[in-house]
Design a protein around this motif. Structure first.
Motif, mmCIF file in Angstrom:
data_model
loop_
_atom_site.group_PDB
_atom_site.id
_atom_site.type_symbol
_atom_site.label_atom_id
_atom_site.label_comp_id
_atom_site.label_asym_id
_atom_site.label_seq_id
_atom_site.Cartn_x
_atom_site.Cartn_y
_atom_site.Cartn_z
ATOM 1 N N HIS A 137 44.177 64.720 63.152
ATOM 2 C CA HIS A 137 45.450 64.870 62.053
ATOM 3 C C HIS A 137 46.498 65.791 62.439
ATOM 4 C CE1 HIS A 137 42.933 68.044 60.945
ATOM 5 N NE2 HIS A 137 43.801 68.515 60.381
ATOM 6 N N ASN A 173 54.753 63.050 64.157
ATOM 7 C CA ASN A 173 55.283 62.218 63.026
ATOM 8 C C ASN A 173 55.992 63.023 62.180
ATOM 9 O OD1 ASN A 173 54.588 59.323 63.653
ATOM 10 N ND2 ASN A 173 52.677 60.497 63.624
ATOM 11 N N TYR A 179 49.678 58.558 67.108
ATOM 12 C CA TYR A 179 48.570 59.609 66.824
ATOM 13 C C TYR A 179 48.116 60.350 68.014
ATOM 14 C CZ TYR A 179 45.070 56.219 68.250
ATOM 15 O OH TYR A 179 44.092 55.272 68.783
ATOM 16 N N PHE A 233 47.672 57.490 57.560
ATOM 17 C CA PHE A 233 47.465 56.560 58.831
ATOM 18 C C PHE A 233 46.671 55.190 58.645
ATOM 19 C CE2 PHE A 233 44.702 55.131 62.394
ATOM 20 C CZ PHE A 233 45.569 55.136 63.303
ATOM 21 N N ASN A 258 49.012 53.214 60.879
ATOM 22 C CA ASN A 258 48.445 52.108 61.747
ATOM 23 C C ASN A 258 49.366 50.804 61.817
ATOM 24 O OD1 ASN A 258 46.725 50.768 63.357
ATOM 25 N ND2 ASN A 258 45.933 49.671 61.684
ATOM 26 N N PHE A 274 41.365 60.395 66.952
ATOM 27 C CA PHE A 274 42.241 60.808 66.088
ATOM 28 C C PHE A 274 42.279 62.281 65.686
ATOM 29 C CE2 PHE A 274 43.939 61.379 61.794
ATOM 30 C CZ PHE A 274 45.392 60.572 61.854
ATOM 31 N N TYR A 320 48.767 64.070 64.631
ATOM 32 C CA TYR A 320 49.537 63.066 64.035
ATOM 33 C C TYR A 320 50.594 63.505 63.437
ATOM 34 C CZ TYR A 320 50.044 58.997 61.037
ATOM 35 O OH TYR A 320 50.493 58.139 60.314
#
Length: 93
Positions: A44, A51, A77, A66, A71, A42, A47
Motif C-alpha cells: 500500500h 499514484n 502498484y 485499488f 485495478n 501489493f 501504491y
C-alpha cells in the motif's frame, strides 16, 4: 474467494451463485486476467507513492481504492519491469 472475486469485478455483482462465479473465473476471468484477490506483492505504501494523485493515507483506504478503481484504471502498484532505478536516482534523489 468468490466474495473477493465479486468485489474486484463489479460487473459480476448481480450474480449470486458461487458455482457460476467459479466457472466464470475459470472460463473467462482467468483469460481476461481478472483479479480474485489482492496480489501477494501489493504494498500500500508503494501504491500511494506511485499514484501521488490519491488523497488517501490509510492502508485500508488504499487497498479499497485499488480493488474498486486502481485495478480497472491499470494503476501501478509495483515498479515497472523496465524501471531504471539508477537513472531515476541520479535525476531525482
Amino acid at each position: 474467494s468468490v466474495k473477493e472475486y465479486k468485489s474486484f469485478n463489479p460487473d459480476l455483482i448481480y450474480f449470486d451463485k458461487d458455482e457460476y462465479l467459479k466457472k466464470h473465473y475459470l472460463e473467462i476471468g482467468h483469460h481476461e486476467k481478472r483479479l480474485y484477490k489482492i496480489p501477494y506483492n501489493f504494498n500500500h505504501n508503494l501504491y500511494k507513492r506511485l499514484n501521488p494523485d490519491l488523497d488517501l493515507d490509510n492502508k485500508n483506504d488504499l487497498i479499497n481504492h485499488f480493488k474498486s478503481n486502481g485495478n480497472f484504471e491499470k494503476r501501478n502498484y509495483l515498479f515497472p519491469n523496465d524501471f531504471d532505478y539508477e537513472g531515476y536516482k541520479n535525476i531525482f534523489l
